[in-house]
Design a protein around this motif. Structure first.
Motif, short mmCIF file in Angstrom:
data_model
loop_
_atom_site.label_atom_id
_atom_site.label_comp_id
_atom_site.label_asym_id
_atom_site.label_seq_id
_atom_site.Cartn_x
_atom_site.Cartn_y
_atom_site.Cartn_z
N ALA B 170 0.83 -1.21 0.00
CA ALA B 170 0.00 0.00 0.00
C ALA B 170 0.86 1.26 0.00
N ALA B 171 1.86 1.29 0.89
CA ALA B 171 2.66 2.51 1.00
C ALA B 171 3.51 2.73 -0.25
N TRP B 172 3.97 1.64 -0.85
CA TRP B 172 4.79 1.76 -2.06
C TRP B 172 4.01 2.48 -3.16
N TYR B 173 2.85 1.93 -3.47
CA TYR B 173 2.09 2.50 -4.59
C TYR B 173 1.51 3.85 -4.22
N ALA B 174 1.14 3.99 -2.93
CA ALA B 174 0.50 5.24 -2.53
C ALA B 174 1.46 6.41 -2.56
N SER B 175 2.74 6.14 -2.65
CA SER B 175 3.68 7.26 -2.69
C SER B 175 3.86 7.78 -4.11
N CYS B 176 3.18 7.18 -5.07
CA CYS B 176 3.42 7.57 -6.46
C CYS B 176 2.27 8.39 -7.04
N PRO B 177 2.53 9.65 -7.41
CA PRO B 177 1.47 10.44 -8.03
C PRO B 177 1.06 9.83 -9.36
N GLY B 178 -0.22 9.92 -9.65
CA GLY B 178 -0.72 9.34 -10.89
C GLY B 178 -1.41 8.01 -10.68
N LEU B 179 -1.21 7.42 -9.50
CA LEU B 179 -1.92 6.18 -9.18
C LEU B 179 -3.00 6.47 -8.16
N LYS B 180 -4.08 5.70 -8.23
CA LYS B 180 -5.05 5.68 -7.14
C LYS B 180 -4.91 4.32 -6.49
N VAL B 181 -4.93 4.29 -5.18
CA VAL B 181 -4.69 3.03 -4.48
C VAL B 181 -5.86 2.75 -3.55
N LEU B 182 -6.54 1.63 -3.80
CA LEU B 182 -7.72 1.28 -3.01
C LEU B 182 -7.47 -0.03 -2.27
N ALA B 183 -8.01 -0.12 -1.07
CA ALA B 183 -7.86 -1.34 -0.28
C ALA B 183 -9.19 -1.67 0.38
N PRO B 184 -9.96 -2.59 -0.19
CA PRO B 184 -11.27 -2.92 0.38
C PRO B 184 -11.13 -3.80 1.62
N TYR B 185 -12.09 -3.68 2.50
CA TYR B 185 -12.16 -4.57 3.66
C TYR B 185 -13.33 -5.53 3.50
N SER B 186 -14.54 -4.99 3.43
CA SER B 186 -15.73 -5.85 3.45
C SER B 186 -16.19 -6.17 2.03
N SER B 187 -17.26 -6.93 1.93
CA SER B 187 -17.83 -7.25 0.63
C SER B 187 -18.38 -5.99 -0.04
N GLU B 188 -18.95 -5.12 0.79
CA GLU B 188 -19.46 -3.86 0.26
C GLU B 188 -18.32 -3.04 -0.35
N ASP B 189 -17.21 -2.96 0.39
CA ASP B 189 -16.04 -2.26 -0.12
C ASP B 189 -15.58 -2.89 -1.43
N ALA B 190 -15.49 -4.21 -1.42
CA ALA B 190 -14.93 -4.91 -2.57
C ALA B 190 -15.75 -4.62 -3.81
N ARG B 191 -17.07 -4.72 -3.66
CA ARG B 191 -17.95 -4.46 -4.81
C ARG B 191 -17.88 -3.00 -5.25
N GLY B 192 -18.09 -2.14 -4.29
CA GLY B 192 -18.19 -0.72 -4.62
C GLY B 192 -16.88 -0.14 -5.14
N LEU B 193 -15.79 -0.54 -4.54
CA LEU B 193 -14.50 0.03 -4.94
C LEU B 193 -14.01 -0.57 -6.25
N LEU B 194 -14.25 -1.87 -6.44
CA LEU B 194 -13.77 -2.46 -7.71
C LEU B 194 -14.55 -1.88 -8.89
N LYS B 195 -15.84 -1.68 -8.69
CA LYS B 195 -16.63 -1.08 -9.78
C LYS B 195 -16.17 0.36 -10.04
#
Lengths: 442, 373
Positions: B170-195
């Motif tokens: 997470a920290a590696w990618y999050a330090s790079c401008p131009g990327l968005k970095v998402l980390a879901p926890y629950s099923s709701e997160d997984a669905r909503g964030l992946l979409k």
């Protein structure tokens, strides 16, 4: 020197096919190049240059011979047949010849101007010039349509120009001005133009090859999945001899052949990766041979001869456009300057440089055109004069253009203006003023 | 390496479910319409999100190792090959640099690839394309070439797979401008964030967690709607509280919630923030919470130095320094490559009791730990 005689069509070396019973010569759309064919003799390659290193006394005799003998290898019967039929014809029309000549002059003069401007401090950082390799860029890219894509390396100015990006936009980019083709955000090694489908100069060795393969993949995807039947776009990936020892090259040869992607891998083998001789870095220096190893045709062509490059390029691009898959083309060429303007260029033998300087591709084309009455000295002079004016204008334009404004620094990091994504209404969420205040209720 | 993963999938407890079983009513039929009555695993959530986005937009395609005929090393892509065919569910050779670059090139040309890494550890082989080709192109081309691509796969510590297969990026990618970095926890997160990630016009690094794939979460009707999608850059308050703020993402959200329960029994009211988006980071939500609770504990599996927690601390120090009543507590993975031995692995990773202890320290309910190391 050897140029004129080498134009004769019969110089296309035709190795014996492994299997002579196939009827491929009658079926044009089956296989233009035979992927499985190999050369009958290893002497036809600049394999000779190996001797050039080891046996410097006799090197030029050998090289001169081999260069004439090794125009193309692994070309199928179809090409040969076609060549035989057209023996009496010239290899290029007047119109095409002038277009190619103009493009090569533009490339050469542009780079010379870059060197001047670099030493005057107008451009900065790494600037890699293309002098000497013009036959490859002009020979290939001038055969493309606007929709076709080009993926280049850090030595990308001339590819951009050949693809149609105006000299003004490229020069301005090099000056770091806001009128540059990337508003000064890309620089010498990162030329992009969406309009011209120039998908970038890539500054890492091998980095551009997968990207180009992806562009070719998208052409196939558009045709087969999105049902855009007329999508026959071809992608050219340019890279050097040094890249051919990088894993990404092999990974992509494999996938391009596996999925029959419309791509041509164009190796600009200028024999040197900065100061590393190709022969000192590569176990088998005949790069084109790696094509057949992956089930695609491999072709070796004299990259100092734009007419030969064009012939091979036509076949390879046509093959890709017809959906017959990728081709690996090795263009044996030479850069007349150091790796970059910061390179002292001390490792290359002056005799080697002189040898290739005598084979200047622009001089050769000029000679061919005049000897075959395709153009008069005056016509060619007029082109040179026109290009001088284009470049003067480009420099003036770049000079007078404004620097990027401070606010530009933070622009274009994302396509999405603030990076917060798209809402259910299809609008960017940052456009809703409430979004950046408080935690959204979701 | 693949053998290990394969083994883990089959030994991993809950086998992947067939499509028809995906949405299981947890209670009897007469209450079936209640929104909270349905449950879904994270695996199903990811699978349905992929399926719906592929069906909504023919430009979306999935590529990676074993995503097709094998149905995904972790069965996330189960059924997609049958439904969309091999042109849109591409089994690639084991060539991360090559196929990631091909995905990026396809995105340059307007397609919307979803590139699956069998685990994010393998994305190291494709780092050049994620950072140099994907993240930087929009900027270098002055907005001419956008790169709508999703890089997804399991991230973070798995169980017993040793140093090279157990790491949080997470920290590696999050330090790079131009990327968005998402980390879901629950099923709701997984669905909503992946979409959201697939619909997004920019490159998104989507960090899943292998150990969460089989976990079941309640899921509402709204979340099941095919138009559902979560905003990028917004955190979620998973549990409100007033005494201490605990930030976490991915699997650590579950640990933080468990810790909050324990703390509640001891009279400490903890507010748990599920970051969801590591970049952009919802600094506003974090600072607003800290200004309310005056105490902060950050939790992550990654290494401490220059980590997500470090960034959160910096943000709070910059924006809410005057509101802090206690030093910030940072809980991270140990500053060592992941050990193999199960007992060492356990102490190398944050545990619920670590969060409880740190929260108590922040609330002056326990003695500050003596400096170790």
């Amino acid at each position: 020197m050897a140029a004129a005689s080498a134009f004769s069509a019969t110089k296309f070396t035709q190795p014996l096919p492994l299997n002579t019973t196939t009827s491929r010569s009658h079926d044009k759309h089956q296989s233009f190049f035979d992927p499985l064919k190999t050369t009958s003799s290893s002497s036809s390659f600049l394999g000779s240059t190996r001797k050039l290193r080891l046996n410097s006394a006799s090197k030029f005799n050998h090289l001169a011979n081999s260069n004439r003998r090794s125009a193309v290898v692994a070309v199928s019967d179809v090409v040969k047949e076609k060549k035989v039929k057209s023996t009496t014809n010239l290899l290029i029309t007047k119109e095409e010849g002038l277009k190619v000549y103009e493009d090569m002059i533009l490339g050469r003069s542009f780079e010379d101007m870059c060197a001047q401007m670099y030493y005057r401090g107008k451009m900065f950082g790494f600037v890699h010039l293309y002098n000497g390799q013009e036959a490859v860029s002009s020979g290939f890219i001038k055969l493309l349509k606007q929709e076709d894509s080009v993926v280049s390396t850090y030595r990308d100015h001339v590819h951009a120009l050949s693809k149609g990006v105006p000299a003004r936009a490229v020069m301005s980019e090099l000056f770091g001005k806001t009128t540059g083709c990337c508003r000064g955000q890309g620089g010498s090694m990162h030329m992009f133009s969406k309009e011209h489908n120039l998908l970038g100069g890539f500054a890492f060795i091998g980095e551009g090859i997968p990207v180009a393969t992806g562009a070719a993949f998208s052409s196939k995807y558009r045709r087969e999945v999105l049902k855009q039947a007329d999508c026959d776009h071809v992608t050219l990936a340019f890279f050097g001899d040094g890249t051919c020892n990088n894993g990404q090259f092999f990974e992509c040869l494999n996938m391009a052949a596996l999925w029959k992607l419309p791509i041509v891998f164009v190796v600009e083998n200028n024999l040197w990766a900065i100061g590393m001789s190709h022969l000192r870095a590569t176990s088998d220096p005949e790069i084109w041979k790696k094509g057949p190893a992956f089930g695609m045709p491999g072709v070796h062509v004299d990259g100092m001869d734009v007419l030969k490059v064009r012939e091979v390029a036509k076949e390879a691009i046509g093959r890709a456009r017809r959906g017959e898959g990728p081709t690996l083309v090795e263009c044996e060429t030479y850069r007349f300057r150091g790796h970059s303007l910061a390179d002292p260029d001390e490792l290359r033998d002056p005799a080697e440089k002189a040898h290739y300087a005598a084979r200047d591709p622009i001089t050769a084309l000029k000679k061919y055109m005049i000897e075959n009455s395709l153009a008069s000295e005056a016509e060619l002079k007029a082109i040179e004069k026109k290009i001088d004016e284009v470049l003067e204008d480009a420099v003036e334009f770049a000079e007078e253009s404004p620097l990027p404004s401070r606010s530009q620094l933070l622009e274009n990091v994302f396509a999405d203006p603030r990076g917060f994504g798209i809402g259910p209404d299809g609008q960017y969420r940052c456009e809703d003023p409430k979004f950046t205040e408080g935690t959204a209720h979701v | 390496m693949f053998g290990i993963i394969r083994q883990k999938v089959s030994a991993g407890g809950s086998p992947p479910l067939a499509f028809g079983q995906m949405i299981r009513p947890a209670v009897s039929a007469w209450r079936g319409y209640s929104a909270a009555a349905k449950q879904m695993t994270v695996r199903e959530a990811l699978n349905t999100a992929l399926d719906e986005e592929m069906s909504a937009d023919p430009k979306v395609f999935l590529m990676g190792e074993e995503v097709g005929e094998y149905q995904g090393a972790y069965k996330i892509s189960k059924g997609l090959l049958d439904k969309y065919g091999p042109e849109r569910v591409l089994d690639t050779p084991i060539t991360e640099a090559g196929f990631t670059g091909i995905g990026v090139g396809a995105a340059y040309h307007g397609l919307k690839p979803v590139v699956e890494f069998m685990t994010f550890n393998f994305s190291m082989q494709a780092m050049d394309h994620i950072i140099n080709s994907a993240a930087k192109s929009n900027y270098m081309s002055a907005g001419q070439i956008s790169v709508p691509i999703v890089f997804r796969g399991p991230n973070g510590a798995a169980a017993g797979v040793g140093a090279q297969h157990s790491q949080c990026y997470a920290a590696w990618y999050a330090s790079c401008p131009g990327l968005k970095v998402l980390a879901p926890y629950s099923s709701e997160d997984a669905r909503g964030l992946l979409k959201a990630a697939i619909r997004d016009p920019d490159p998104v690094v989507f960090l899943e967690n292998e150990l969460l794939y089989g976990e079941v979460f309640p899921i509402s009707a709204e979340v099941l709607d095919s138009s559902f999608c979560l905003p990028i850059g917004k955190a979620k308050i998973e549990r409100e509280g007033k005494d201490v703020t605990i930030t976490a993402f991915s699997k650590m959200v579950g640990y933080a919630l468990k810790a909050a329960e324990i703390l509640a029994k001891e009279g400490i009211s903890a507010e748990v923030i599920n970051l969801r988006s590591i970049r952009p980071l919802d600094r506003h939500a974090i600072n607003a919470s800290v200004r309310k609770t005056n105490r902060l504990v950050t939790v992550e599996e990654g290494f401490p130095q220059h980590g997500v927690g470090a960034e959160i601390c910096a943000s709070v120090v910059e924006e809410s320094f005057g509101y802090l009543d206690a030093p910030v507590e940072r809980i991270c993975g140990a500053d060592v490559p992941m050990p193999y031995a199960a007992n060492l692995e356990r102490i190398a990773l944050p545990q619920v009791e670590d969060i409880v202890r740190a929260s108590k320290r922040a609330c002056y309910r326990s003695v500050p730990m003596a400096a170790t190391a």
